[in-house]
Design an enzyme around this catalytic site. Structure first.
Site, mmCIF file in Angstrom:
data_model
loop_
_atom_site.group_PDB
_atom_site.id
_atom_site.type_symbol
_atom_site.label_atom_id
_atom_site.label_comp_id
_atom_site.label_asym_id
_atom_site.label_seq_id
_atom_site.Cartn_x
_atom_site.Cartn_y
_atom_site.Cartn_z
ATOM 1 N NE ARG A 1 61.649 -26.876 44.280
ATOM 2 C CZ ARG A 1 61.888 -26.958 42.972
ATOM 3 N NH1 ARG A 1 62.992 -26.437 42.448
ATOM 4 N NH2 ARG A 1 61.037 -27.591 42.181
ATOM 5 C CG ASP A 2 61.571 -27.918 48.703
ATOM 6 O OD1 ASP A 2 61.587 -26.670 48.655
ATOM 7 O OD2 ASP A 2 60.977 -28.620 47.865
ATOM 8 C CG ASN B 1 53.152 -22.854 47.798
ATOM 9 O OD1 ASN B 1 53.176 -21.639 47.793
ATOM 10 N ND2 ASN B 1 54.214 -23.578 47.539
ATOM 11 C CG ASP B 2 55.319 -26.292 49.633
ATOM 12 O OD1 ASP B 2 54.344 -26.324 48.861
ATOM 13 O OD2 ASP B 2 56.490 -26.470 49.263
ATOM 14 C CB SER C 1 59.563 -25.358 50.923
ATOM 15 O OG SER C 1 58.225 -25.055 50.613
ATOM 16 C CD GLU D 1 58.489 -29.468 43.912
ATOM 17 O OE1 GLU D 1 57.278 -29.708 44.051
ATOM 18 O OE2 GLU D 1 58.912 -28.373 43.501
HETATM 19 C C1 FRU Z 1 56.370 -27.474 46.488
HETATM 20 C C2 FRU Z 1 57.326 -26.380 46.063
HETATM 21 C C3 FRU Z 1 58.669 -26.520 46.724
HETATM 22 C C4 FRU Z 1 59.192 -25.117 46.730
HETATM 23 C C5 FRU Z 1 57.952 -24.351 47.013
HETATM 24 C C6 FRU Z 1 57.903 -23.006 46.402
HETATM 25 O O1 FRU Z 1 55.057 -27.129 46.349
HETATM 26 O O2 FRU Z 1 57.436 -26.348 44.675
HETATM 27 O O3 FRU Z 1 59.507 -27.434 46.088
HETATM 28 O O4 FRU Z 1 60.176 -24.906 47.667
HETATM 29 O O5 FRU Z 1 56.872 -25.113 46.548
HETATM 30 O O6 FRU Z 1 56.780 -22.323 46.830
#
Ligand code: FRU
Length: 758
Positions: free
Chosen positions: A147-148, A18-19, A80, A200
């Site tokens: 987060r992030d 993912n990210d 992330s 996010e």
């Molecule tokens: C976005 C997210 C972030 C998180 C990550 C987890 O897609 O939900 O907020 O840190 O993916 O994989």
């Protein structure tokens, strides 16, 4: 039929991606980390950081999992985060996700979000996790979802934004400052009433002096032209620290959680996840053991309306390996990956078989034909674009990225064709096939030391000191091509002496492939002493009796040099009666067999020849071998016996030359084929040093031809507009180089060049 593996996009070797995380340029390479669930194509199991690195933003090497959940504070996921380079160290920040077992809502209880710092000097090894913020540190109105981290340094102050959800389910960004990477203090929030329940992946970044807050909000209402996906992703412009209207980054089916970083040349580059969580459609790769990819890296620039334009990085232009001029209304099969350009304002529809893009009433629509199933459940996406100006579509094996109106609007989608794509459009388009690797310019001939005088405007015998600079026309041509993001390689021989070593080192630093530079102790490295007259023009004195470069033999050139070759370039300095001349003959034959363009810049140096006749004979022997011939106003009469380019051209075309590049110094240049001619006026600059100017001209022109996918067969099809554009590009490039001393050191990078002529 297809395994859906992409050619141009970052994908996980297996499992789920993912990210994008931790985007940066560090110790000579680009790094992309990514959210990685290696054990499950549906995203379950360990959530780790995978790592990819690249020298050029084009070819990526997967180096493995660099962080996995292995401390209590990240036991349910290394979530992330970002990277910051400071004082030679790479700082990583991420969120450690914890879900405590029990009967919790996991919003206001049962979950921990720890912000964690790692510092390293090896981007492949991220050890030593240090917790810098825990839930008890966030403002008390925050839920457990915080987060992030995205961190940057401004005027020595460390700054951080975090995405968050409040206890009453409002999305917002927390902003922190600190005097180091581990002591952030909460300062303020960015928020907008009634705008989603969770924000996010925030990213505060700058584009050409404007500030933006990017984020991926969840919970926005879906509208016909806006926020059509389950979760959104876009940016607010920050004016006096206030958030303007939200604008989506991308209006396709598959885009989320992008991150930006600043490249060493100042470009702000964005990479997004070409996917979204909790989508109602699917990706058939899941059955094959993996899912998702990242978008192409995109450069962000400011649009005239203050918004952001996104365009694929220019490095992609080096992959254009052939082109097809598509005529409106035809039906044509497309080879993937490809890059399609449409510049007709009257555009209304392009169809690709299983999906189409249409423009009407100021809106662009991307629509899948559900009966064909290429969308795996994807149906329709729309965006308001105002007046249509142009569109660029990059198709990879299983994705389409559609850039509309100079990149002001983008639509990205995964697409899973079960048959060849047939293209049908109501407008003329240019279709470029993209190669997997950049194709290179190979130059054969001398690399030498130019001794540049410490004072100009005086005769040779009045110069009291010279400084040694890398030179040699073929080397310079490679230098220009490489500075413009191209790949180049030089075929030459150097003496085993300090000047040879200096050349080898500096060629490498200029990004030129030196794997076929042979060294010898049979002769010394070539030297050329130069004097500079008042007007920047030069006189030469060569030390080459013989020099190492003259001794390169045909069997010292590796066949590998002709793999992925776009063009072979040579000059006349190395065409005297010594082994190097045969090496030229052989290299030209091999390059020709690989379909490369052959480019010849005679670049006459009279002091090197016994007689003018010898020089003329050598040049005349090689002209029929060339597709592209560069002639300067000082050379045309000597070489062709005619003063006028039109008189000379007919004869040259008859000998097989396809493109004549006629340069007239400050008066500009003419580009001529048997079918068309284009020209550009000179660019007025104060000449400081013209050393390597002609080389910059042909090097940049060759790169221009590469960037528009030209191969041998296209040379005679170049339009007047393209010839003029090419002439203007090379003129402008060349003009910059003469305002600075030296050859390669005076050549601007593509980005510097673009900044100068903005
Ligand atoms: C976005 C997210 C972030 C998180 C990550 C987890 O897609 O939900 O907020 O840190 O993916 O994989």
């Amino acid at each position: 039929m297809s395994d859906w593996k992409q050619n141009l996009h970052i994908e996980p070797p297996q499992g789920w991606l993912n990210d994008p995380n931790g985007l940066c340029f560090y110790s000579g390479k680009y790094h992309v980390y990514f959210q990685y669930a290696p054990d499950s194509a549906s995203g379950g199991g360990r959530k780790c950081w995978g790592h990819m690195e690249s020298p050029d933003l084009l070819s990526w090497e997967y180096t493995g999992i660099v962080m996995e959940p292995d401390i209590p504070e990240d036991r349910n996921g290394v979530y992330s985060g970002c990277a910051v380079v400071d004082e030679g160290k790479l700082h990583i920040f991420y969120t450690g996700n914890v879900k405590n077992p029990g009967d919790y809502d996991y919003i206001n209880e049962g979950r921990e979000a720890n912000q964690i710092h790692v510092v390293t000097d090896d981007p492949r090894v991220l050890n030593g996790k240090n917790i810098i913020l825990r839930n008890s540190d966030y403002p008390d109105y925050c839920s457990c979802h915080v987060r992030d981290p995205k961190v940057w340094i401004e005027d020595g102050v460390w700054k951080m934004v975090l995405g968050a959800r409040t206890k009453d389910s409002k999305g917002l960004v927390l902003y922190y400052e600190g005097d180091g990477p581990e002591n952030f203090k909460f300062v303020k929030t960015y928020e907008i009433p009634g705008f989603g329940y969770m924000w996010e992946c925030p990213d505060l970044f700058f584009v050409e002096g404007s500030s933006f807050l990017g984020l991926s909000p969840q919970g926005l209402p879906h509208e016909d032209f806006k926020n059509q996906n389950v979760y959104s992703s876009g940016y607010f412009k920050l004016t006096d620290d206030k958030l303007s209207d939200f604008e989506e980054f991308d209006h396709g089916f598959d885009f989320y959680a992008p991150q930006t970083f600043e490249a060493p040349d100042g470009r702000r580059i964005l990479i997004g996840w070409m996917g979204i969580g909790d989508i109602p459609y699917s990706n058939p790769t899941t059955e094959l053991g993996w899912q998702h990819c990242l978008t192409l890296p995109r450069v962000l620039t400011l649009a005239p309306d203050g918004g952001i334009c996104q365009n694929p990085i220019d490095e992609i232009l080096n992959l254009r390996s052939s082109r097809t001029a598509y005529k409106a209304g035809q039906k044509t099969e497309i080879t993937l990956p490809c890059d399609i350009m449409i510049r007709d304002e009257g555009f209304t529809r392009a169809s690709f078989g299983g999906f189409e893009i249409t423009v009407s009433d100021g809106a662009a629509v991307l629509k899948f034909d559900e009966s064909r199933g290429w969308g795996s459940g994807r149906d329709i996406r729309r965006v308001k674009i105002g007046k249509f100006t142009d569109m660029r579509i990059i198709l990879d094996t299983s994705s389409a990225e559609i850039y509309i109106n100079g990149g002001r609007f983008v639509m990205s989608t995964r697409v899973y064709p079960d048959a060849a794509i047939t293209y049908e459009c109501d407008c003329a388009s240019m279709i470029y096939t993209l190669s997997e690797k950049p194709m290179k310019l190979v130059a054969i001939g001398e690399a030498l030391i130019d001794f540049i005088p410490d004072k100009t405007g005086c005769a040779f015998d009045q110069v009291t000191a010279f400084s040694p600079k890398l030179g040699g026309a073929p080397a310079n041509v490679c230098g220009a091509f490489s500075r413009l993001t191209g790949k180049s390689a030089i075929l030459t021989k150097l003496g085993k002496d300090p000047f040879g070593n200096k050349i080898l080192k500096e060629l490498g630093e200029a990004g030129i492939d030196t794997s076929n530079v042979v060294t010898t102790d049979e002769a010394n490295t070539a030297l050329a002493f130069v004097s500079l007259e008042e007007d920047g023009n030069r006189t030469f004195s060569f030390y080459r009796n013989p020099s190492a470069d003259m001794l390169l033999k045909e069997n010292e050139i590796s066949d590998e040099m002709f793999d992925d070759i776009f063009a072979l370039h040579f000059c006349s300095v190395s065409l005297g009666d010594f082994p190097m001349k045969d090496a030229h003959r052989a290299a030209i034959e091999k390059a020709r067999a690989k379909g490369a363009l052959i480019s010849f810049d005679p670049n006459l140096r009279f002091p090197l020849w016994k007689s003018e006749e010898d020089l003329r004979a050598a040049v005349k022997e090689f002209i029929p071998k060339a597709d592209i011939l560069k002639l300067s106003d000082e050379e045309i009469a000597f070489i062709t016996g005619k003063d006028d380019i039109d008189d000379a051209a007919a004869e040259l075309f008859e000998q097989g030359v396809k493109l004549i590049v006629y340069t007239r110094g400050k008066d500009g240049a003419v580009l001529k084929t048997a079918n068309a001619s284009g020209q550009a006026a000179g660019v007025a600059v104060k000449a400081v040093d013209t050393t390597g100017a002609g080389d910059a001209y042909i090097g940049s022109l060759l790169w221009y031809l590469k960037s528009i996918g030209v191969t041998v067969k296209d040379l005679t099809e170049l339009t007047e507009a393209e010839l003029s554009e090419g002439a203007a590009f090379a003129n402008k490039y060349c003009a910059v180089t003469i305002t600075k001393p030296g050859a390669i050191p005076s050549y601007p990078s593509l980005q510097e060049f673009k900044n100068i002529y903005k």
